[in-house]
Design an enzyme around this catalytic site. Structure first.
Site, mmCIF file in Angstrom:
data_model
loop_
_atom_site.group_PDB
_atom_site.id
_atom_site.type_symbol
_atom_site.label_atom_id
_atom_site.label_comp_id
_atom_site.label_asym_id
_atom_site.label_seq_id
_atom_site.Cartn_x
_atom_site.Cartn_y
_atom_site.Cartn_z
ATOM 1 N N LYS A 1 -38.744 13.843 -27.554
ATOM 2 C CA LYS A 1 -38.848 13.225 -26.225
ATOM 3 C C LYS A 1 -39.949 13.914 -25.419
ATOM 4 C CE LYS A 1 -34.126 11.611 -26.170
ATOM 5 N NZ LYS A 1 -32.719 11.942 -25.950
ATOM 6 N N GLN B 1 -28.645 15.480 -22.693
ATOM 7 C CA GLN B 1 -28.683 15.280 -24.146
ATOM 8 C C GLN B 1 -27.275 15.429 -24.729
ATOM 9 O OE1 GLN B 1 -31.425 14.343 -26.044
ATOM 10 N NE2 GLN B 1 -29.910 14.140 -27.671
ATOM 11 N N ASP C 1 -30.545 6.777 -19.128
ATOM 12 C CA ASP C 1 -29.843 6.582 -20.397
ATOM 13 C C ASP C 1 -28.868 5.411 -20.276
ATOM 14 O OD1 ASP C 1 -30.555 8.102 -22.559
ATOM 15 O OD2 ASP C 1 -29.378 9.850 -21.970
#
Ligand code: NDP
Length: 286
Positions: free
Chosen positions: A51, A95, A118
């Site tokens: 990322k 994460q 997300d």
């Protein structure tokens, strides 16, 4: 049979994103992403590294906040609260998985829904379910973009999704339902899985079981999307046994090079979308 090339589709989307980022820079807006990484899960380390690398390539300002299991939940939440009010940050991700000594759902709940790129938070999931889509979870969105790119019509199709997780199966089911598909979701307790998957016009598999789906699970001419990423003997394989299924399917995604590259791209696309909103707000203030 056609292989859907997620890498290529993703590169095309990234080219467009790069142009949009250039335009934003002219207006003094650099898209910003805050990444919260807790613990030292090896897969998470790789995902976060990818990322950061992609952010750098595209010109997104990514800031990594690392925590260990020795940090307190309050310290992690404090960092999220700071990112929530940071005007240069457009998106925040936590994460997954967060080590089990912390409550992942609680931590994610502190992310401002506007910055929840997300799309995992309860607010964004609620918007999705009530057909008021805002920020869509990256993997489901990536799958949708792949189907659109291949001009695969979803309306009226029977989609069977194997795997009902909060990050893939569940949001994907709502996303496809919102677009007129007839959706069936299967999980471990599903009885006669094979009979069900054999009815699918579009079969999407996200279970984390290497090569689980073989040709007996697939209808002739079905479209097969493999979300799974499993490491077997040092190689990445999907949840679909590609070699056994590909002759039967009309379209199929490979692993690696299928859904995976789309996920990061769509996450960053969500960041850029939010940065565009920031830029418009800046413009209206001037
Ligand atoms: P989870 O472990 O959260 O969920 C797995 C789901 O699969 C659960 O619903 C589980 O059912 C179901 N399941 C497991 N085994 C079976 C089985 N034998 N038959 C039917 N259902 C089964 O996984 P994730 O959704 O997080 O990830 C799934 C896979 O996708 C993993 O390989 C992961 O690495 C990959 N992934 C890939 C991404 C990408 O970008 N390509 C992004 C995200 C994930 P139950 O609920 O009953 O336990």
């Amino acid at each position: 049979m056609k292989i859907i090339d997620g890498k290529k589709i993703s590169q095309e989307i990234r080219k467009e994103l790069k142009k949009e980022i250039e335009k934003l820079k002219i207006k003094n807006v650099i898209p910003g992403l805050g990444i919260i990484l807790v613990g030292n899960d090896p897969a998470s380390e790789i995902y976060v590294r990818n990322k950061l690398k992609t952010c750098k390539e595209l010109g997104i300002n990514a800031q990594l906040y690392r925590f260990t299991e020795n940090n307190s939940e309050e310290e992690i939440i404090k960092a999220i609260k700071e990112l929530n009010v940071d005007i240069n940050i457009d998106g925040i991700i936590v994460q997954s998985p967060v080590p089990s000594c912390f409550c992942e759902d609680k931590i994610i709940s502190y992310v401002d829904p506007k910055k929840d790129v997300d799309g995992f938070g309860i607010v964004q999931l609620g918007f999705l379910l009530s057909k008021q889509e805002q920020k869509l979870a990256a993997t489901p969105l990536g799958i949708l973009k792949m189907l659109e790119y291949e001009n695969i019509d979803i309306e009226g199709k029977h989609v069977v999704i194997v795997g009902d997780s909060l990050i893939v199966g569940r949001p994907l089911s709502a996303l496809l339902l919102n677009r007129g598909a007839t959706v069936t979701i299967a999980h471990k307790k599903t009885i006669n899985l094979k009979e069900l998957t054999r009815q699918a016009d579009i079969l999407i598999v996200a279970i984390g079981q290497p090569n689980f789906i073989t040709e007996e699970y697939v209808k002739d001419g079905a479209i097969v999307i493999d979300v799974g990423i499993n490491r077997v003997d040092g190689h990445l394989v999907g949840d679909v046994d590609f070699n056994r299924v590909f002759k039967k399917a009309s379209y199929i995604t490979p692993v690696p090079g299928g859904v995976g590259p789309m996920t990061i791209t769509m996450l960053l696309s969500n960041v850029v979308d939010e940065a565009k909103i920031r830029s418009e707000l800046n413009g209206s203030k001037n």
